[in-house]
Design a protein around this motif. Structure first.
Motif, PDB file in Angstrom:
ATOM      1  N   ASN A   1      -6.586   2.127  -6.049  1.00  0.00           N
ATOM      2  CA  ASN A   1      -7.712   1.193  -5.893  1.00  0.00           C
ATOM      3  C   ASN A   1      -8.724   1.629  -4.832  1.00  0.00           C
ATOM      4  N   VAL A   2      -8.848   2.927  -4.588  1.00  0.00           N
ATOM      5  CA  VAL A   2      -9.704   3.411  -3.507  1.00  0.00           C
ATOM      6  C   VAL A   2     -11.200   3.309  -3.811  1.00  0.00           C
TER       7      VAL A   2
ATOM      8  N   ALA B   1     -12.410   0.557  -5.352  1.00  0.00           N
ATOM      9  CA  ALA B   1     -12.676  -0.882  -5.368  1.00  0.00           C
ATOM     10  C   ALA B   1     -13.517  -1.280  -6.577  1.00  0.00           C
TER      11      ALA B   1
ATOM     12  N   MET C   1     -12.303  -0.218   2.161  1.00  0.00           N
ATOM     13  CA  MET C   1     -11.935   0.927   1.325  1.00  0.00           C
ATOM     14  C   MET C   1     -12.846   2.120   1.602  1.00  0.00           C
TER      15      MET C   1
ATOM     16  N   ASP D   1      -0.303   0.650  -2.633  1.00  0.00           N
ATOM     17  CA  ASP D   1      -0.982  -0.273  -3.540  1.00  0.00           C
ATOM     18  C   ASP D   1      -0.667  -1.666  -3.038  1.00  0.00           C
TER      19      ASP D   1
ATOM     20  N   ASP E   1      -2.212  -4.861   0.156  1.00  0.00           N
ATOM     21  CA  ASP E   1      -3.393  -5.534   0.697  1.00  0.00           C
ATOM     22  C   ASP E   1      -4.329  -4.493   1.311  1.00  0.00           C
ATOM     23  N   LYS E   2      -5.555  -4.493   0.859  1.00  0.00           N
ATOM     24  CA  LYS E   2      -6.525  -3.459   1.224  1.00  0.00           C
ATOM     25  C   LYS E   2      -6.787  -3.410   2.725  1.00  0.00           C
TER      26      LYS E   2
ATOM     27  N   TYR F   1      -4.547  -0.833   4.391  1.00  0.00           N
ATOM     28  CA  TYR F   1      -4.378   0.521   3.852  1.00  0.00           C
ATOM     29  C   TYR F   1      -4.288   1.569   4.966  1.00  0.00           C
TER      30      TYR F   1
ATOM     31  N   TYR G   1     -13.277  -6.484   0.597  1.00  0.00           N
ATOM     32  CA  TYR G   1     -12.586  -5.282   1.059  1.00  0.00           C
ATOM     33  C   TYR G   1     -13.327  -3.978   0.723  1.00  0.00           C
TER      34      TYR G   1
END
Length: 125
Positions: free
Chosen positions: A73-74, A76, A94, A46, A48-49, A52, A90
């Motif tokens: 947060n997948v 978005a 994602m 969890d 910075d995207k 990931y 982002y």
């Protein structure tokens, strides 16, 4: 203060002697753990995207067989699946992350569409 609350919570829950907190830049800390041949059985992404996928790669290097990797947060905010929603910077990152996880040969994964989206992955033995 936040760190103290986490430690108190884990201690009260009976896990105080099993939890270690590391602070610092996540990618640098992860590299250090890889160099130290550390192994873990649970990861929670969890952050910075844009990183990931880098975090996932480090998790796989650090994972014991059967480890769980959870990514938050997948979806978005639904933007990953709803093209009519205003896209964020982002969103494409994602989407690519979700495709990577879904097709990764070392993972069995489930994307759970609750909240902002959660992926739970099992590292294959």
């Amino acid at each position: 203060m936040k760190k103290i609350l986490k430690i108190q919570f884990n201690t009260k829950a009976g896990f105080g002697d099993q939890v270690t907190y590391l602070t610092g830049p996540a990618l640098q800390t992860s590299e250090k753990l890889v160099c130290e041949n550390q192994r873990f059985d649970f990861f929670f992404i969890d952050a910075d995207k844009e990183n990931y996928e880098n975090y996932l790669n480090y998790c796989l290097k650090l994972a014991q067989p059967g480890a769980k990797i959870v990514a938050d947060n997948v979806l978005a905010g639904g933007r990953v699946v709803d093209q009519n929603t205003k896209q964020k910077r982002y969103t494409d990152v994602m989407k690519k992350f979700n495709e990577t996880v879904a097709n990764h040969p070392q993972l069995e994964s489930l994307l759970i569409p609750i909240g902002d989206g959660l992926t739970v992955s099992l590292v294959k033995k």
